[in-house]
Motif scaffolding. Sequence first.
Motif, PDB file in Angstrom:
ATOM      1  N   HIS A  36      -2.120   2.944  -1.875  1.00 25.23           N
ATOM      2  CA  HIS A  36      -2.838   3.231  -0.636  1.00 25.23           C
ATOM      3  C   HIS A  36      -3.702   4.467  -0.851  1.00 25.23           C
ATOM      4  CE1 HIS A  36      -0.873   0.166   1.718  1.00 25.23           C
ATOM      5  NE2 HIS A  36       0.306   0.573   1.275  1.00 25.23           N
ATOM      6  N   PHE A  37      -4.694   4.630   0.014  1.00 26.99           N
ATOM      7  CA  PHE A  37      -5.632   5.735  -0.119  1.00 26.99           C
ATOM      8  C   PHE A  37      -5.429   6.814   0.941  1.00 26.99           C
ATOM      9  CE2 PHE A  37      -7.675   1.799  -1.589  1.00 26.99           C
ATOM     10  CZ  PHE A  37      -7.802   2.105  -2.928  1.00 26.99           C
ATOM     11  N   MET A  38      -4.557   6.519   1.912  1.00 34.42           N
ATOM     12  CA  MET A  38      -4.305   7.465   3.001  1.00 34.42           C
ATOM     13  C   MET A  38      -3.011   7.055   3.697  1.00 34.42           C
ATOM     14  SD  MET A  38      -7.392   5.919   5.296  1.00 34.42           S
ATOM     15  CE  MET A  38      -8.372   5.884   3.783  1.00 34.42           C
ATOM     16  N   LYS A  39      -2.476   7.974   4.500  1.00 31.63           N
ATOM     17  CA  LYS A  39      -1.275   7.651   5.278  1.00 31.63           C
ATOM     18  C   LYS A  39      -1.592   6.600   6.334  1.00 31.63           C
ATOM     19  CE  LYS A  39       1.754  10.462   6.699  1.00 31.63           C
ATOM     20  NZ  LYS A  39       2.451  11.529   7.443  1.00 31.63           N
ATOM     21  N   ASN A  40      -0.571   5.876   6.722  1.00 31.35           N
ATOM     22  CA  ASN A  40      -0.744   4.831   7.729  1.00 31.35           C
ATOM     23  C   ASN A  40      -0.541   5.403   9.128  1.00 31.35           C
ATOM     24  OD1 ASN A  40      -1.090   2.233   8.804  1.00 31.35           O
ATOM     25  ND2 ASN A  40       1.119   1.838   8.763  1.00 31.35           N
ATOM     26  N   THR A  75      -7.246  -6.962  -1.130  1.00 29.67           N
ATOM     27  CA  THR A  75      -8.516  -6.863  -0.403  1.00 29.67           C
ATOM     28  C   THR A  75      -9.460  -5.848  -1.035  1.00 29.67           C
ATOM     29  OG1 THR A  75      -7.399  -5.312   1.076  1.00 29.67           O
ATOM     30  CG2 THR A  75      -7.650  -7.584   1.851  1.00 29.67           C
ATOM     31  N   TYR A  76      -8.909  -4.829  -1.690  1.00 29.09           N
ATOM     32  CA  TYR A  76      -9.762  -3.815  -2.312  1.00 29.09           C
ATOM     33  C   TYR A  76      -9.583  -3.734  -3.821  1.00 29.09           C
ATOM     34  CZ  TYR A  76      -5.414  -1.375  -1.028  1.00 29.09           C
ATOM     35  OH  TYR A  76      -4.097  -1.038  -0.821  1.00 29.09           O
ATOM     36  N   ARG A  77      -8.926  -4.735  -4.410  1.00 22.73           N
ATOM     37  CA  ARG A  77      -8.770  -4.807  -5.863  1.00 22.73           C
ATOM     38  C   ARG A  77      -9.158  -6.219  -6.302  1.00 22.73           C
ATOM     39  NH1 ARG A  77      -7.685   0.486  -7.631  1.00 22.73           N
ATOM     40  NH2 ARG A  77      -5.939   1.370  -6.435  1.00 22.73           N
ATOM     41  N   HIS A  78     -10.371  -6.384  -6.798  1.00 20.31           N
ATOM     42  CA  HIS A  78     -10.760  -7.710  -7.284  1.00 20.31           C
ATOM     43  C   HIS A  78      -9.768  -8.128  -8.362  1.00 20.31           C
ATOM     44  CE1 HIS A  78     -12.944 -10.902  -9.317  1.00 20.31           C
ATOM     45  NE2 HIS A  78     -13.788 -10.939  -8.296  1.00 20.31           N
ATOM     46  N   PRO A  79      -9.205  -9.345  -8.270  1.00 19.91           N
ATOM     47  CA  PRO A  79      -8.111  -9.712  -9.169  1.00 19.91           C
ATOM     48  C   PRO A  79      -8.473  -9.662 -10.652  1.00 19.91           C
ATOM     49  CG  PRO A  79      -8.902 -11.621  -7.925  1.00 19.91           C
ATOM     50  CD  PRO A  79      -9.493 -10.410  -7.293  1.00 19.91           C
ATOM     51  N   ALA A  80      -9.700  -9.998 -11.001  1.00 18.09           N
ATOM     52  CA  ALA A  80     -10.081  -9.964 -12.419  1.00 18.09           C
ATOM     53  C   ALA A  80     -10.165  -8.532 -12.925  1.00 18.09           C
ATOM     54  CB  ALA A  80     -11.415 -10.685 -12.630  1.00 18.09           C
ATOM     55  N   VAL A  81     -10.730  -7.653 -12.101  1.00 20.60           N
ATOM     56  CA  VAL A  81     -10.844  -6.241 -12.486  1.00 20.60           C
ATOM     57  C   VAL A  81      -9.466  -5.607 -12.560  1.00 20.60           C
ATOM     58  CG1 VAL A  81     -11.817  -4.007 -11.826  1.00 20.60           C
ATOM     59  CG2 VAL A  81     -13.152  -6.106 -11.467  1.00 20.60           C
ATOM     60  N   ALA A  82      -8.635  -5.865 -11.541  1.00 16.91           N
ATOM     61  CA  ALA A  82      -7.297  -5.278 -11.510  1.00 16.91           C
ATOM     62  C   ALA A  82      -6.431  -5.791 -12.661  1.00 16.91           C
ATOM     63  CB  ALA A  82      -6.627  -5.593 -10.173  1.00 16.91           C
ATOM     64  N   ALA A  83      -6.562  -7.066 -13.003  1.00 18.55           N
ATOM     65  CA  ALA A  83      -5.776  -7.621 -14.099  1.00 18.55           C
ATOM     66  C   ALA A  83      -6.130  -6.970 -15.425  1.00 18.55           C
ATOM     67  CB  ALA A  83      -5.971  -9.135 -14.173  1.00 18.55           C
ATOM     68  N   ASN A  84      -7.400  -6.671 -15.629  1.00 22.55           N
ATOM     69  CA  ASN A  84      -7.806  -5.966 -16.848  1.00 22.55           C
ATOM     70  C   ASN A  84      -7.186  -4.575 -16.907  1.00 22.55           C
ATOM     71  OD1 ASN A  84     -10.095  -7.160 -18.774  1.00 22.55           O
ATOM     72  ND2 ASN A  84     -10.350  -8.065 -16.735  1.00 22.55           N
ATOM     73  N   ALA A  85      -7.215  -3.868 -15.775  1.00 20.72           N
ATOM     74  CA  ALA A  85      -6.604  -2.535 -15.743  1.00 20.72           C
ATOM     75  C   ALA A  85      -5.104  -2.623 -16.001  1.00 20.72           C
ATOM     76  CB  ALA A  85      -6.874  -1.876 -14.393  1.00 20.72           C
ATOM     77  N   ALA A  86      -4.446  -3.616 -15.392  1.00 20.59           N
ATOM     78  CA  ALA A  86      -3.008  -3.782 -15.567  1.00 20.59           C
ATOM     79  C   ALA A  86      -2.655  -4.070 -17.020  1.00 20.59           C
ATOM     80  CB  ALA A  86      -2.502  -4.914 -14.670  1.00 20.59           C
ATOM     81  N   GLY A 104      -2.624  -7.178   0.964  1.00 20.72           N
ATOM     82  CA  GLY A 104      -3.330  -6.090   1.640  1.00 20.72           C
ATOM     83  C   GLY A 104      -3.047  -6.132   3.127  1.00 20.72           C
ATOM     84  N   TRP A 105      -2.906  -4.941   3.751  1.00 17.68           N
ATOM     85  CA  TRP A 105      -2.519  -4.967   5.157  1.00 17.68           C
ATOM     86  C   TRP A 105      -2.881  -3.705   5.951  1.00 17.68           C
ATOM     87  CZ3 TRP A 105       0.697  -1.056   6.856  1.00 17.68           C
ATOM     88  CH2 TRP A 105       1.342  -0.316   5.865  1.00 17.68           C
ATOM     89  N   GLN A 106      -2.995  -2.547   5.303  1.00 22.12           N
ATOM     90  CA  GLN A 106      -3.090  -1.293   6.068  1.00 22.12           C
ATOM     91  C   GLN A 106      -4.455  -1.156   6.737  1.00 22.12           C
ATOM     92  OE1 GLN A 106      -1.060   2.158   4.432  1.00 22.12           O
ATOM     93  NE2 GLN A 106      -2.792   3.455   5.013  1.00 22.12           N
ATOM     94  N   VAL A 107      -4.457  -1.137   8.058  1.00 24.10           N
ATOM     95  CA  VAL A 107      -5.693  -1.248   8.824  1.00 24.10           C
ATOM     96  C   VAL A 107      -6.603  -0.051   8.625  1.00 24.10           C
ATOM     97  CG1 VAL A 107      -6.656  -1.395  11.157  1.00 24.10           C
ATOM     98  CG2 VAL A 107      -4.617  -2.733  10.561  1.00 24.10           C
ATOM     99  N   GLU A 111     -10.677   0.165   7.640  1.00 21.51           N
ATOM    100  CA  GLU A 111     -11.658   0.591   8.641  1.00 21.51           C
ATOM    101  C   GLU A 111     -12.527   1.735   8.126  1.00 21.51           C
ATOM    102  OE1 GLU A 111      -9.459  -0.553  12.856  1.00 21.51           O
ATOM    103  OE2 GLU A 111      -9.371   1.511  12.110  1.00 21.51           O
ATOM    104  N   VAL A 112     -11.907   2.788   7.588  1.00 20.05           N
ATOM    105  CA  VAL A 112     -12.700   3.971   7.230  1.00 20.05           C
ATOM    106  C   VAL A 112     -13.541   3.754   5.976  1.00 20.05           C
ATOM    107  CG1 VAL A 112     -11.057   5.520   8.348  1.00 20.05           C
ATOM    108  CG2 VAL A 112     -10.857   5.094   5.886  1.00 20.05           C
ATOM    109  N   TYR A 113     -13.107   2.846   5.092  1.00 23.48           N
ATOM    110  CA  TYR A 113     -13.880   2.561   3.885  1.00 23.48           C
ATOM    111  C   TYR A 113     -14.809   1.367   4.046  1.00 23.48           C
ATOM    112  CZ  TYR A 113     -11.088   5.874   1.123  1.00 23.48           C
ATOM    113  OH  TYR A 113     -10.492   7.004   0.617  1.00 23.48           O
TER     114      TYR A 113
END
Length: 300
Positions: A36-40, A75-86, A104-107, A111-113
Motif C-alpha cells: 500500500h502507499f498510504m494508511k487506510n 489495479t496498480y501493478r500490471h501483471p506482466a511488469v510485476a511478474a518480471n520484478a517478482a 486491489g481494494w483500498q479506496v 482516489e488520490v493517485y
Amino acid sequence: MDFSFWPNAGRTWTEILEGAEYAERTGWHGVWIADHFMKNDDDLSIPVNEAFALLAGLAVRTERVRIGSMVLGNTYRHPAVAANAAATIDQMSNGRFVYGIGAGWQVNEHEVYGIELPPVKQLLARFEEACQVVTGLLTQERTTFDGKYYQLKDAPLEPKPTKLPVLIGASGEKVALGIVAKYADEWNHWGRPDLAAHKGKVFAEHCERIGRDPKSVRRSAQTFLEVIAPGDTEAVARKENFESRGLHVIMGSAQEVLDIVAQYPEAGIDEILVPDHWFGSGAKRFETLERLREEVFNKI
C-alpha cells in the motif's frame, strides 16, 4: 504450523530490517510486506514505504526466511511488469520469494493517485485475467494473451525463477475463492480459526468442481495477535477497541491466545502471520514479539 513476521511498511527501513533480522535470528518462518502507499484512513501524512523496494532490500539482507508480498494490488501493478520484478527478487533471494497478489481494494490510494478501482465484478474479472497472464509468463517460454483487460503478444519473462510460488490473498466465497482454486500455490486471508475452517470448506467445494486437491494449496492467515502482559491496561483498551470495530482479534493472556491459535492447524492453516502495527518501537516491540514466540508459538 509455521509462524511469520509482518512488519508495518510505515516503519522506517531501519526498523523493518531490524525486524527481519530478528525474525531470521529467532527462527520465524518468513517476513511479509503489505503493498500500500498510504494508511487506510483520512490521515495521509504518515509515511508508507513502497513494497517492491522493501522486498528487494530484504531479499539481499536475509539468508534463511521466506520473503513475501502480502499482497501486490493488481489495479496498480500490471501483471506482466510485476511478474518480471517478482522473478528478479526471487533471484536476489536465492529462491525464497513468495509472489503474493490480490485484486486491489483500498479506496483512498486509488482516489488520490487517480487509479481506477472498478466495481467488484469487473475487478475480479480483471484479476482472473491477471492470474492467467502471470501463470503464462512464469511457465511458458513466450506468452500470448488476448483478454478484455490485458493483451500480450509473444511476451518473454527472462530469466525465469527456479520456483516462484504464487499466493493469492482473497476471501470472497462466490468468485474469489474460485480464482484461488484455479491459480494459487498458496492462499491467504484474515480470520480466527472458526472463520478459517468455514472458508476452507467453501474453498474445497471450488476445488472439487475443477478436480483439484485443496490440500495442494498452502494456507496462511492472520489476525491482530498479542499476548497481553499482566497490568498492561493500554493493550486491554486496544483489544476492546479492535473488538468494538469488528476486527479479527486474538488477544489476551498467554493461555487464552494459545488455546485459540492451537486450533488453526485443524482449520487447515499452515502458517500464521503476525502484524506488528501497534507493538511500538525499540525494545517494547521485540518484547511483545518474544512473548508470542515463547509463550504461544513454541508450545504448539
